[in-house]
Enzyme design. Structure first.
Site, PDB file in Angstrom:
ATOM      1  N   HIS A   1       0.929  -1.150   0.123  1.00  0.00           N
ATOM      2  CA  HIS A   1      -0.057   0.248  -0.038  1.00  0.00           C
ATOM      3  C   HIS A   1       0.896   1.228   0.131  1.00  0.00           C
ATOM      4  O   HIS A   1       1.654   1.600   1.024  1.00  0.00           O
ATOM      5  CB  HIS A   1      -0.810   0.071   1.196  1.00  0.00           C
ATOM      6  CG  HIS A   1      -1.736   0.998   1.331  1.00  0.00           C
ATOM      7  ND1 HIS A   1      -1.713   2.124   2.370  1.00  0.00           N
ATOM      8  CD2 HIS A   1      -3.090   1.487   0.493  1.00  0.00           C
ATOM      9  CE1 HIS A   1      -2.814   2.845   1.827  1.00  0.00           C
ATOM     10  NE2 HIS A   1      -3.599   2.371   1.071  1.00  0.00           N
TER      11      HIS A   1
ATOM     12  N   GLU B   1       0.366  -0.555  -4.810  1.00  0.00           N
ATOM     13  CA  GLU B   1      -0.899   0.340  -4.754  1.00  0.00           C
ATOM     14  C   GLU B   1      -0.326   1.848  -5.052  1.00  0.00           C
ATOM     15  O   GLU B   1       0.547   2.225  -4.347  1.00  0.00           O
ATOM     16  CB  GLU B   1      -1.675   0.190  -3.572  1.00  0.00           C
ATOM     17  CG  GLU B   1      -2.908   1.029  -3.789  1.00  0.00           C
ATOM     18  CD  GLU B   1      -2.750   2.164  -2.904  1.00  0.00           C
ATOM     19  OE1 GLU B   1      -3.878   3.079  -2.937  1.00  0.00           O
ATOM     20  OE2 GLU B   1      -1.841   2.523  -2.316  1.00  0.00           O
TER      21      GLU B   1
ATOM     22  N   ASP C   1      -1.719   5.721  -5.798  1.00  0.00           N
ATOM     23  CA  ASP C   1      -2.711   7.024  -5.753  1.00  0.00           C
ATOM     24  C   ASP C   1      -2.390   8.024  -7.042  1.00  0.00           C
ATOM     25  O   ASP C   1      -1.451   8.592  -7.054  1.00  0.00           O
ATOM     26  CB  ASP C   1      -2.687   7.502  -4.506  1.00  0.00           C
ATOM     27  CG  ASP C   1      -2.966   6.614  -3.227  1.00  0.00           C
ATOM     28  OD1 ASP C   1      -3.939   5.804  -3.497  1.00  0.00           O
ATOM     29  OD2 ASP C   1      -2.039   6.600  -2.505  1.00  0.00           O
TER      30      ASP C   1
ATOM     31  N   HIS D   1      -1.213  10.541  -2.427  1.00  0.00           N
ATOM     32  CA  HIS D   1      -2.498  10.076  -1.776  1.00  0.00           C
ATOM     33  C   HIS D   1      -3.481  11.295  -1.478  1.00  0.00           C
ATOM     34  O   HIS D   1      -4.670  11.318  -1.772  1.00  0.00           O
ATOM     35  CB  HIS D   1      -2.139   9.290  -0.349  1.00  0.00           C
ATOM     36  CG  HIS D   1      -3.363   8.959   0.077  1.00  0.00           C
ATOM     37  ND1 HIS D   1      -3.881   9.521   1.136  1.00  0.00           N
ATOM     38  CD2 HIS D   1      -4.196   7.969   0.134  1.00  0.00           C
ATOM     39  CE1 HIS D   1      -4.989   8.873   1.626  1.00  0.00           C
ATOM     40  NE2 HIS D   1      -5.196   7.855   1.109  1.00  0.00           N
TER      41      HIS D   1
END
Length: 171
Positions: A49, A76, A78, A91
């Site tokens: 993440h 992951e 963003d 993010h």
């Protein structure tokens, strides 16, 4: 006796199924979900993440390199879009927490965003890092790790174009 709500719900579902079936027959080569997911390198799927941000600030190339070195299955990321429609990795909507600058990603151009430095306040020894573009992350990860996209405020069409440009649609 059948009630109207159940009847109309069933009819609606039937129409939707029929529409999807017709589309799948009309465009058989466009169905992306036919492929299986990539085989996991681990006993279970491991997703880093925002990258492996245990030794580097989140969503930086260093955090993604750490994750790749640790053999995760996915990173992951963003996605956000700058004022001049460029995809960057961040993010938060506001850059304050990561850069100390109180501005939204969407209010700045790519040139302005690239001048900012990301750091982790709790770990200043990790250094300062630039905010990566989507293309930079695609190039870093190609052939090494899968990508899990989290669209925060970004164009799906633009992201798909960049994926195609980097030949990552099946990587």
């Amino acid at each position: 006796m059948i009630n109207r709500k159940t009847y109309y719900t069933s009819i609606t579902q039937l129409y939707i199924f029929g529409f999807v079936f017709i589309l799948s027959q009309a465009f058989p080569n466009r169905v992306i979900c036919q492929d299986k997911l990539p085989i996991s390198k681990n006993a279970f799927v491991v997703i880093a993440h925002r990258g492996d941000h245990t030794k580097a600030p989140e969503n930086t190339l260093k955090a993604y390199k750490n994750a790749i070195r640790n053999h995760v299955d996915y990173i992951e990321i963003d996605l956000r879009m700058t004022r001049d429609s460029q995809l960057v990795i961040m993010h938060d909507e506001n850059l304050l927490r990561m850069t100390g600058v109180n501005a939204k990603v969407s209010d700045l151009t790519l040139d302005s965003v690239k001048k900012l430095k990301v750091s982790e306040k709790a770990h200043p020894n990790w250094g300062k890092h630039t905010i990566p573009t989507f293309k930079e992350v695609l190039n870093l990860s190609k052939g090494k790790v899968n990508i899990y996209l989290d669209f925060k405020n970004a164009s799906v069409q633009k992201a798909y174009q960049e994926i195609l440009q980097c030949n990552m649609e099946r990587s």
